[in-house]
Design a protein around this motif. Structure first.
Motif, PDB file in Angstrom:
ATOM      1  N   PRO A  57     -90.867  93.074 -19.892  1.00 33.42           N
ATOM      2  CA  PRO A  57     -91.798  92.805 -18.795  1.00 33.42           C
ATOM      3  C   PRO A  57     -91.281  93.408 -17.491  1.00 33.42           C
ATOM      4  CG  PRO A  57     -90.510  90.859 -19.314  1.00 33.42           C
ATOM      5  CD  PRO A  57     -90.099  91.908 -20.303  1.00 33.42           C
ATOM      6  N   ARG A  58     -92.218  93.811 -16.639  1.00 34.91           N
ATOM      7  CA  ARG A  58     -91.781  94.372 -15.350  1.00 34.91           C
ATOM      8  C   ARG A  58     -91.467  93.266 -14.343  1.00 34.91           C
ATOM      9  NH1 ARG A  58     -95.920  99.150 -14.009  1.00 34.91           N
ATOM     10  NH2 ARG A  58     -97.154  98.109 -15.578  1.00 34.91           N
ATOM     11  N   VAL A  59     -92.056  92.071 -14.603  1.00 35.53           N
ATOM     12  CA  VAL A  59     -91.851  90.948 -13.678  1.00 35.53           C
ATOM     13  C   VAL A  59     -91.234  89.792 -14.453  1.00 35.53           C
ATOM     14  CG1 VAL A  59     -93.042  89.287 -12.194  1.00 35.53           C
ATOM     15  CG2 VAL A  59     -93.834  91.662 -12.311  1.00 35.53           C
ATOM     16  N   VAL A  60     -90.165  89.198 -13.881  1.00 33.36           N
ATOM     17  CA  VAL A  60     -89.533  88.048 -14.554  1.00 33.36           C
ATOM     18  C   VAL A  60     -89.337  86.917 -13.554  1.00 33.36           C
ATOM     19  CG1 VAL A  60     -88.317  89.466 -16.273  1.00 33.36           C
ATOM     20  CG2 VAL A  60     -87.188  88.944 -14.105  1.00 33.36           C
ATOM     21  N   GLN A  61     -89.083  85.741 -14.105  1.00 34.93           N
ATOM     22  CA  GLN A  61     -88.796  84.580 -13.242  1.00 34.93           C
ATOM     23  C   GLN A  61     -87.516  84.840 -12.457  1.00 34.93           C
ATOM     24  OE1 GLN A  61     -90.418  81.873 -12.690  1.00 34.93           O
ATOM     25  NE2 GLN A  61     -91.977  81.924 -14.295  1.00 34.93           N
ATOM     26  N   ASP A  62     -87.468  84.326 -11.238  1.00 27.12           N
ATOM     27  CA  ASP A  62     -86.240  84.428 -10.445  1.00 27.12           C
ATOM     28  C   ASP A  62     -85.507  83.107 -10.575  1.00 27.12           C
ATOM     29  OD1 ASP A  62     -84.273  84.715  -8.639  1.00 27.12           O
ATOM     30  OD2 ASP A  62     -85.565  85.305  -6.966  1.00 27.12           O
ATOM     31  N   LYS A  63     -84.391  83.115 -11.309  1.00 27.38           N
ATOM     32  CA  LYS A  63     -83.703  81.845 -11.610  1.00 27.38           C
ATOM     33  C   LYS A  63     -83.140  81.203 -10.351  1.00 27.38           C
ATOM     34  CE  LYS A  63     -82.418  83.219 -16.243  1.00 27.38           C
ATOM     35  NZ  LYS A  63     -81.626  84.347 -16.635  1.00 27.38           N
ATOM     36  N   GLU A  64     -82.813  82.040  -9.331  1.00 23.05           N
ATOM     37  CA  GLU A  64     -82.160  81.473  -8.144  1.00 23.05           C
ATOM     38  C   GLU A  64     -83.145  80.972  -7.115  1.00 23.05           C
ATOM     39  OE1 GLU A  64     -79.462  84.453  -6.644  1.00 23.05           O
ATOM     40  OE2 GLU A  64     -78.776  84.804  -8.701  1.00 23.05           O
ATOM     41  N   GLU A  65     -84.419  81.225  -7.312  1.00 23.89           N
ATOM     42  CA  GLU A  65     -85.385  80.857  -6.286  1.00 23.89           C
ATOM     43  C   GLU A  65     -86.420  79.890  -6.855  1.00 23.89           C
ATOM     44  OE1 GLU A  65     -86.154  81.236  -3.209  1.00 23.89           O
ATOM     45  OE2 GLU A  65     -84.500  82.524  -2.554  1.00 23.89           O
ATOM     46  N   SER A  66     -87.173  79.320  -5.932  1.00 25.26           N
ATOM     47  CA  SER A  66     -88.226  78.405  -6.369  1.00 25.26           C
ATOM     48  C   SER A  66     -89.329  79.222  -7.043  1.00 25.26           C
ATOM     49  CB  SER A  66     -88.817  77.703  -5.144  1.00 25.26           C
ATOM     50  OG  SER A  66     -89.467  78.708  -4.401  1.00 25.26           O
ATOM     51  N   GLY A  67     -90.353  78.570  -7.467  1.00 23.39           N
ATOM     52  CA  GLY A  67     -91.464  79.234  -8.163  1.00 23.39           C
ATOM     53  C   GLY A  67     -92.242  80.182  -7.278  1.00 23.39           C
ATOM     54  N   GLU A  68     -91.910  80.298  -5.976  1.00 29.88           N
ATOM     55  CA  GLU A  68     -92.718  81.146  -5.101  1.00 29.88           C
ATOM     56  C   GLU A  68     -92.282  82.606  -5.110  1.00 29.88           C
ATOM     57  OE1 GLU A  68     -92.824  79.184  -1.288  1.00 29.88           O
ATOM     58  OE2 GLU A  68     -93.350  77.368  -2.402  1.00 29.88           O
ATOM     59  N   PHE A  69     -91.238  82.887  -5.860  1.00 28.09           N
ATOM     60  CA  PHE A  69     -90.757  84.278  -5.925  1.00 28.09           C
ATOM     61  C   PHE A  69     -90.645  84.731  -7.375  1.00 28.09           C
ATOM     62  CE2 PHE A  69     -89.468  83.046  -1.750  1.00 28.09           C
ATOM     63  CZ  PHE A  69     -89.538  84.194  -0.984  1.00 28.09           C
ATOM     64  N   ARG A  70     -90.766  86.017  -7.569  1.00 28.39           N
ATOM     65  CA  ARG A  70     -90.494  86.629  -8.878  1.00 28.39           C
ATOM     66  C   ARG A  70     -89.602  87.849  -8.648  1.00 28.39           C
ATOM     67  NH1 ARG A  70     -92.800  82.712 -10.041  1.00 28.39           N
ATOM     68  NH2 ARG A  70     -94.599  82.368 -11.403  1.00 28.39           N
ATOM     69  N   LEU A  71     -88.945  88.281  -9.723  1.00 27.22           N
ATOM     70  CA  LEU A  71     -88.168  89.519  -9.626  1.00 27.22           C
ATOM     71  C   LEU A  71     -88.961  90.649 -10.250  1.00 27.22           C
ATOM     72  CD1 LEU A  71     -84.526  88.405 -10.560  1.00 27.22           C
ATOM     73  CD2 LEU A  71     -85.440  88.967  -8.290  1.00 27.22           C
ATOM     74  N   VAL A  72     -89.093  91.762  -9.543  1.00 27.88           N
ATOM     75  CA  VAL A  72     -89.708  92.967 -10.095  1.00 27.88           C
ATOM     76  C   VAL A  72     -88.562  93.876 -10.542  1.00 27.88           C
ATOM     77  CG1 VAL A  72     -91.132  94.993  -9.613  1.00 27.88           C
ATOM     78  CG2 VAL A  72     -91.735  92.769  -8.637  1.00 27.88           C
ATOM     79  N   LEU A  73     -88.505  94.157 -11.847  1.00 29.31           N
ATOM     80  CA  LEU A  73     -87.394  94.953 -12.387  1.00 29.31           C
ATOM     81  C   LEU A  73     -87.662  96.446 -12.152  1.00 29.31           C
ATOM     82  CD1 LEU A  73     -86.760  93.119 -15.790  1.00 29.31           C
ATOM     83  CD2 LEU A  73     -85.926  92.561 -13.486  1.00 29.31           C
ATOM     84  N   LEU A  74     -86.622  97.132 -11.741  1.00 33.44           N
ATOM     85  CA  LEU A  74     -86.777  98.548 -11.384  1.00 33.44           C
ATOM     86  C   LEU A  74     -86.056  99.440 -12.392  1.00 33.44           C
ATOM     87  CD1 LEU A  74     -86.144  98.052  -7.577  1.00 33.44           C
ATOM     88  CD2 LEU A  74     -88.356  98.272  -8.732  1.00 33.44           C
ATOM     89  N   ASP A  75     -86.489 100.677 -12.419  1.00 33.00           N
ATOM     90  CA  ASP A  75     -85.888 101.663 -13.322  1.00 33.00           C
ATOM     91  C   ASP A  75     -84.528 102.085 -12.747  1.00 33.00           C
ATOM     92  OD1 ASP A  75     -85.134 103.883 -14.711  1.00 33.00           O
ATOM     93  OD2 ASP A  75     -87.074 104.907 -14.572  1.00 33.00           O
ATOM     94  N   PRO A  76     -83.439 101.826 -13.463  1.00 35.74           N
ATOM     95  CA  PRO A  76     -82.112 102.156 -12.902  1.00 35.74           C
ATOM     96  C   PRO A  76     -81.891 103.662 -12.731  1.00 35.74           C
ATOM     97  CG  PRO A  76     -81.915 101.347 -15.164  1.00 35.74           C
ATOM     98  CD  PRO A  76     -83.345 101.194 -14.786  1.00 35.74           C
TER      99      PRO A  76
END
Ligand SMILES: C[S@@+](CC[C@H](N)C(=O)[O-])C[C@H]1O[C@@H](n2cnc3c(N)ncnc32)[C@H](O)[C@@H]1O
Length: 427
Positions: A57-76
């Motif tokens: 998935p391109r978007v995953v849950q952000d474990k360190e933040e509340s539900g108001e943020f997500r992590l967008v994974l980028l191409d290394p």
């Protein structure tokens, strides 16, 4: 190719039997922390630099933040620092008030998330070409492996099958093309042994045993080009018909076809395909040598056809040799009254390695026919079959002086047989 982010599988390089579990690993990829309120817009703006892997998935849950943020994974490969973003991407981040601070995300990858080149690059000895291209013929992937890839052939076959939905059999050419029937000897690398392929070309269905007949998916445009030159009511003589890719669409378009092939297997599948496409009433098939077909069934039909008004086409697709067969037309209608109408059109294929391929094939066709074709024919470039080797189609109307020439003329115009090209190549 992009640098490989995938380290060798556990156990190192040199794996020859595929162990999918050995590819499970964790890699670190850059990520942006994005408020859910603007997530969709940000993902859209970062399409070109976000991670793109099968099943990731391109978007995953952000474990360190509340539900108001997500992590967008980028191409290394694309993003290593905040400065890696393009002007447009940076502007989009600013407009959505998203920080360009990069976070590190530990991404678990399995075999399913890898592309076939990545798997092969991780397995084959370093520095070796891992090119894994193949032609697809129905459910069959058809490869042409190089010598250094042969120790890994079954693994390569398995990976190609895993990564290409619909491919259930992978084969490798084991040697050069069969010089008569133009089919390849092949070895099954992975999957089922079923060689009976079902394909569609230009909307027409064909079935055939790929290991025993000639089929080339790269000729579909050429088949269509020639078929479009035939009209309802025309007659088409297909001298080297294979399993029917000229004959059957021409018949579907209303032409009457006489189709011939020397290979008994091609002949059998040609008949099968006529039934499959319900054109058996319009196609008469023959299992003869091309010269015997021209001097037999074609010779028999031609005088009556030339008394009619409809077009007559002769298709000769055996590019390594077809130009040499043109001598079979010399004096073919000797003794018949000349028709006085448009002569038949010949579409004859040839390979050339000459610096001037068009001039070369026209000269060879002229020698074989015994009359000059220069300025009396069209030459169409079909495709490049190998470095410095082209396939061409010479189209001309069969001169009356060839069809009706006397025995003496036939003999006097006979020159030493044109040099034959070896049939070593893939067409
Ligand atoms: C290059 S393939 C072309 C097949 C088909 N026309 C196509 O476009 O896919 C040439 C065909 O000629 C057949 N062939 C080879 N030598 C022949 C001969 N002397 N007489 C008749 N057919 C021959 C082969 O079996 C093969 O099917």
């Amino acid at each position: 190719m992009e640098p490989n982010t995938v380290p060798p599988p556990s156990g190192g390089r040199g794996m020859t039997a595929l162990d999918r579990e050995a590819f499970t690993q964790t890699i670190t990829v850059p990520a942006l922390r994005v408020p859910t309120a603007v997530l969709n817009k940000v993902v859209k703006s970062l399409k070109k630099c976000s991670i793109q892997r099968p099943g990731v998935p391109r978007v995953v849950q952000d474990k360190e933040e509340s539900g108001e943020f997500r992590l967008v994974l980028l191409d290394p490969h694309r993003v290593t620092t905040a400065g890696s973003f393009s002007e447009a991407e940076a502007e989009a981040l600013r407009s959505f008030s998203v920080s360009d601070e990069l976070h590190q995300y530990e991404l678990k990858l399995t075999y399913d998330n890898l592309k076939s080149e990545e798997v092969l690059e991780a397995v084959l000895p370093q520095g070796q070409d891992v090119t894994s291209g193949f032609s697809r013929v129905g459910h069959i992937a058809h490869m042409n492996l190089r010598d250094h890839q042969l120790p890994y052939k079954n693994l390569i076959g398995q990976v190609i099958m895993d990564k290409n939905p619909g491919v259930t059999c992978v084969v490798n050419k084991t040697n050069i093309i069969d010089s008569t029937y133009r089919n390849f000897k092949m070895e099954v690398l992975a999957g089922e042994e079923n060689m009976v392929a079902k394909v569609r070309e230009n909307g027409v269905a064909y079935e055939f045993d790929f290991s025993r007949v000639y089929w080339n998916p790269r000729l579909s445009t050429e088949h269509q080009r020639v078929v479009q030159l035939t009209k309802r009511g025309d007659t088409v003589f297909d001298v080297f018909a294979g399993v029917g890719p000229f004959a059957i669409p021409a018949a579907r378009g209303g032409a009457n076809v006489l189709a011939n092939d020397l290979n008994p297997e091609s002949y059998r599948w040609l008949q099968h395909n006529c039934r499959l496409n319900k054109v058996e009433g319009r196609v008469r098939s023959f299992n003869l040598d091309g010269r015997a077909f021209i001097r037999g069934p074609l010779r028999q039909e031609l005088p009556a056809l030339l008394r009619g008004a409809a077009g007559v086409h002769m298709v000769m697709n055996l590019p390594a040799l077809a130009l040499d067969f043109l001598d079979a037309f010399r004096g073919l209608l000797r003794g018949e009254p000349p028709s006085g109408r448009d002569p038949p059109t010949v579409h004859c294929y040839g390979f050339s390695k000459d610096d001037d391929p068009s001039t070369d094939v026209v000269a060879r066709a002229s020698r074989s026919l015994g009359v000059p074709l220069e300025n009396r024919c069209d030459v169409h470039f079909v495709r490049n079959v190998a470095p410095n080797k082209d396939m061409l189609c010479v189209r001309f109307t069969l001169p009356e002086e060839v069809l009706y020439c006397s025995e003496e003329q036939t003999e006097s115009s006979e020159e030493p047989a044109p040099k034959r090209q070896k049939c070593e190549e893939s067409t």
